[in-house]
Design an enzyme around this catalytic site. Structure first.
Site: not given
Ligand code: ADP
Ligand code: MG
Ligand code: MG
Length: 893
Positions: A22, A91, A100, A102, A336, A452, A777, A845, A865
């Site tokens: 900000k 601010r 929302g 702080m 922003r 969970h 791999s 992989c 890869y």
């Protein structure tokens, strides 16, 4: 000593670390000459020091005093001056926006005396002055002194009821004066002291409160979820107040330079007359569409549009804006680079390229694999504008529709009869696992992204909405906002937005997937989103250093992945080739008494395998296919010990013959392992059962020769799993090479032999193993299991939620590679392997191959890869391109 306070004129947008987002952008706007109220920013460093030492950094008070004086001089007013007060806002503003989380306090400097001065300033507008004062006590009480916000809400509500009005704008000066008295009582009751009258004390206390808000519970939780480092601290902006609550010619609003939902150009935003600060977003009154401001205040509207154009031109991106109009004068309070939906991110990036504002490299940094993944999920068709039942946290994306059930057992029972269900629970625990697997989706009333339910659902790729806290869950029904939903009623849940709908919302396939599949509905062909995805994917492929392969075990999977852009198969598992009607052959193999019986069973399996491989090689003609020799323990292909034991016992009791079952039971007993993942599997199995690997190698080589004979170009790579020592690989390799030489003789087929690196010992002895391997791999799933000592099937459901809650890790190491630990094993193995064999091919992989963060890591390590499930291939392609652009240190970043 470092400077702790910066005037807006001293900063710029690149100083986010120090000034927060900000503050940096307020400075940037100030220096662009835009109408920003005067002010200054206290640095994040001052906050860090305050949090570490429990008191202000030396020198802060003095610097603050100087900047305040300078501000007073510019404004020609003194903070809280009884006759003609300067008021300021205090601010928060961290480097990363934490919406929302702080706090901000407006109207600092008002007290029993200056409230009259403010009224006189405003031409005798008592109502305005007292409205501002009551807002100060409310915000200050709540944020600085922890007075429960509801207490103020109650008092306000009472005032409105007493007066018989609905809106707070209908309260007059006397009502507000009385409200201030009521608020002061609330304040005294909760804090034990009077509302502070001294302006400078108000300012100092507010600054400290903003510092402290960095460590508020919800801010800590948010940072963990968003993986924002805990030690950054927040900056504090002190800004001269401008007033949108001075009457109908004043107001406050928010604006976007493009539609943050779709990316379309136009005028987007909301405006509220006679209002201050958060009133617009708080939804206390109905706002106007921004375009309607044109009729209310043509001049300010025109100026705002002009500024929006300038800001976009300057930031080269969508900007969001907060502004206030004070008696016809426009003030900019924030801007922003704005948040946007996944679809808007792609569309805007492509638009900006077309407009010549940014180049394609930069465009790629503006989108992410996570956003692309979101666009690939099927979505609800919201054309009918379905009512929303409630909202929770979108914890695991997707669109799920089903009948409501309230227990795991009911979910399992319903799914067994082919019904789709949504499992609704207050929260889930490991006992719910079977129900979670059976359900289409999961809805809980408690917990967030690390609960969970959320962790397990993401692991399973299951749609999940968490923490829909308005939900009252009973035994066979839940209520929300006065509506009751009973067991068996259908609901629809959106795991991306967190929205829950009553009834069945139609689901439509993603147009982005249709595009990848190559059968795009002609009506969608001109969709800006599809065009944008095409443009950015093409550039990503051109930029990428990593290629992307897929994990596929069947011809159709291979074909699909190829349409999604896979450049080969990184992992073809052979275990499914031992299932179904082939189980019988596997049983014969295991029960074989003699070498002849065993060879007979292997002989029967061999042509079946060859046919499987040929199909896959055909689909991947010209591209490499890595085939992994059988990995899981053989007893996984046999009936369960319990079932067999019962069968045998029953047969015996009946006096029946159960010879074969008895032999099988004995075999299963013999092969039973208490820890099969660490037992007789992979290369160990190949070394113990003579002929097993040889049969597979022969099938692979023969399939390759067959394809070559058809004129195709097979590129098979044989991969030996679970190797921990070079001697294991050498033994397998010696046998394999003989067979390959014999089979391919006379053709130009080449077969590579390599290994998985998935046992920590293999990673640590990679220099030796590379002597016998043409490629590595990394099997990062097993490497993570064995590196951490985590049994994945057990830990994810049992305690990972707790680890995430405690911040032991920010994300499951099975989701995203653990760079420092497991990643280190990868680095060591890559470096030492290549030291032995410079042309060693390196790939991955594990499931990490499709995880954006991990793809960047594998790029950094210099692998050739990554390989992932077909559906993740586009995500990995995009991230491979982004990783390459980021690492070339593009000067855009
Ligand atoms: P948030 O980061 O939550 O948006 P802000 O610091 O931007 O918090 O401030 C909350 C609200 O108060 C915003 O609507 C903002 O525009 C408004 N506001 C902040 N400072 C001032 C000021 N000096 N004058 C008028 N309004 C302000
Ligand atoms: Mg704001
Ligand atoms: Mg493995």
């Amino acid at each position: 000593m470092a400077k702790l306070v910066y005037d807006f004129a001293e900063g710029n947008r690149d100083m986010k670390d120090l000034l927060g987002g900000k503050g940096a952008n307020l400075a940037e706007m100030t220096n662009l000459g835009l109408p920003v109220p005067g002010g200054f920013t206290i640095t994040t460093e001052a906050c860090q020091r305050y949090l570490a030492d429990g008191r202000h950094a030396d020198g802060l008070a003095a610097e603050l005093g100087e900047h305040l004086e300078a501000l007073e001089a510019t404004m020609g007013r003194k903070l809280g001056d009884p006759a003609d007060p300067l008021l300021v806002s205090v601010r928060s503003g961290a480097k990363f926006s934490m919406p929302g989380m702080m706090e901000t306090v407006l109207n600092v400097g008002l007290n029993d005396e200056s409230v009259d001065g403010l009224s006189r300033q405003a031409g005798g507008n008592d109502r305005f002055a007292w409205d501002s004062y009551r807002r100060l006590i409310q915000m200050f009480g709540k944020t600085v002194c922890d007075v429960p916000g509801e207490e103020f809400e109650h008092a306000l509500h009472h005032a409105k009821v007493a007066k018989g009005v609905k809106d707070d704008v209908q309260l007059d000066a006397d009502d507000l004066r009385a409200l201030v008295t009521a608020y002061k009582k609330v304040f005294l009751k909760h804090t034990g002291h009077d509302f502070p009258q001294e302006p400078r004390e108000q300012l100092d206390l507010a600054i400290e409160a903003v510092f402290r808000s960095w460590n508020a519970d919800r801010a800590i939780l948010y940072r963990r979820q968003e993986r924002i480092p805990a030690d950054l601290g927040t900056a504090v902006n002190v800004v001269a107040m401008v007033f949108g609550n001075l009457g109908p010619d004043s107001g406050t609003g928010v604006a976007f330079t493009r539609d943050p939902a779709t990316g379309e150009r136009g005028v987007y935003g909301d405006y509220l007359q006679n209002a201050q600060g958060e009133d617009v977003v708080a939804g206390i009154r109905n706002t106007l569409a921004l375009a309607e401001l044109a009729d209310l205040d043509e001049k300010s509207y025109a100026e705002l549009l002009d500024i929006m154009t300038r800001l976009e031109g300057h930031y080269h991106d969508l900007c969001d804006i907060e502004f206030t109009i004070e008696r016809g004068k426009l003030w900019m309070l924030q801007t922003r680079v704005g948040k946007r939906t996944a679809a808007a991110a792609f569309t805007i990036a492509a638009q900006l390229v077309d407009e010549g504002v940014i180049d394609l490299d930069e465009a790629l940094t503006r989108v992410s694999g996570a956003q692309l993944a979101q666009l690939m999920f099927p979505r609800f068709d919201l054309a009918g504008d379905p009512a929303v039942l409630t909202r929770g946290v979108g914890a695991s994306p997707g669109a799920a529709v089903g009948e409501v059930v309230f227990s795991a057992a009911d979910a399992v029972a319903a799914a067994a009869t082919g019904r789709s269900v949504i499992l609704v629970r207050r929260e889930t625990n490991p006992d719910d696992l079977s129900g979670m697997i059976a359900a289409q989706g999961i809805l809980t009333s408690r917990g967030g992204k690390t609960s969970h339910a959320a962790v397990v659902a993401r692991g399973m790729g299951k749609t999940c909405v968490c923490g829909a806290d308005a939900l009252e869950i009973g035994r066979d029904r839940f209520t929300v906002g006065g509506r009751t939903v009973r067991e068996g009623d259908v609901i629809s849940i959106d795991g991306t937005t967190g929205r829950v709908y009553p009834g069945e919302v139609p689901v439509r396939p993603s147009e982005v997937v249709q595009y990848f599949e190559g059968h795009l509905d002609p009506a969608l062909a001109n969709e800006p989103l599809v065009a944008a995805v095409h443009q950015l994917m093409t550039h990503a492929d051109a930029a990428a250093a990593l290629t992307v392969r897929t994990n596929a075990d069947t011809g159709p999977d291979a074909a699909r992945a190829r349409r999604f852009g896979a450049q080969g198969i990184g992992l073809c598992r052979t275990e499914h080739m031992f299932l179904g009607d082939r189980r019988e052959l596997v049983e014969r193999l295991i029960l074989a008494h003699t070498a002849a019986e065993r060879d007979d069973a292997l002989g029967a399996l061999q042509p079946l395998q060859r046919a499987d491989f040929l199909e896959i090689f055909r689909e991947m003609n010209g591209l490499p296919v890595t085939v992994r020799l059988i990995d899981p323990p053989l007893h996984e292909f046999l009936p369960s010990l319990e079932d067999l034991a019962v069968q045998v016992a029953v047969a015996k009791a009946r006096g029946e013959q159960a010879d074969r079952d008895e032999r099988m039971l004995a075999a299963v007993r013999r092969m039973h392992e208490s820890n099969p993942m660490l037992g007789l599997r992979g290369v160990r199995l190949g070394l113990v059962i003579p002929g097993l690997f040889a049969m597979q190698v022969r099938a692979i080589a023969e399939a390759a020769v067959a394809l070559a004979a058809e004129g195709g170009r097979p590129r098979p790579e044989i991969m030996v799993p679970l190797v921990g020592a070079v001697q294991e690989l050498e033994t397998v390799r010696a046998e394999a090479e003989k067979i390959i030489a014999e089979v391919v003789a006379g053709s130009d087929v080449q077969v590579l032999v390599g290994t998985m690196i998935e046992v920590p010992r293999a990673a640590l002895t990679a220099g030796q193993i590379a002597e016998a391997a043409e490629f590595f791999s990394f099997g990062t799933n097993d490497l993570t299991q064995m590196g951490w000592g985590f049994s994945r099937d057990d830990v994810e459901g049992a305690f990972f939620w707790r680890y995430l809650e405690l911040g032991i890790f920010g994300i499951s190491p099975f989701e995203s590679i653990d760079r420092e630990g497991v990643g280190r094993l990868v680095r060591i193995a890559a470096a030492e392997g290549r030291a032995t064999r410079p042309d060693l091919k390196l790939g991955v992989c594990g499931e990490h191959g499709g995880d954006p963060e991990s793809v960047h890591f594998f790029h950094e390590v210099g692998l050739d890869y990554v390989s992932c499930s077909p559906f993740r291939v586009p995500v990995a392609r995009l991230e491979a391109g982004r990783a390459a652009i980021e690492s070339t240190g593009s000067d855009h970043r």
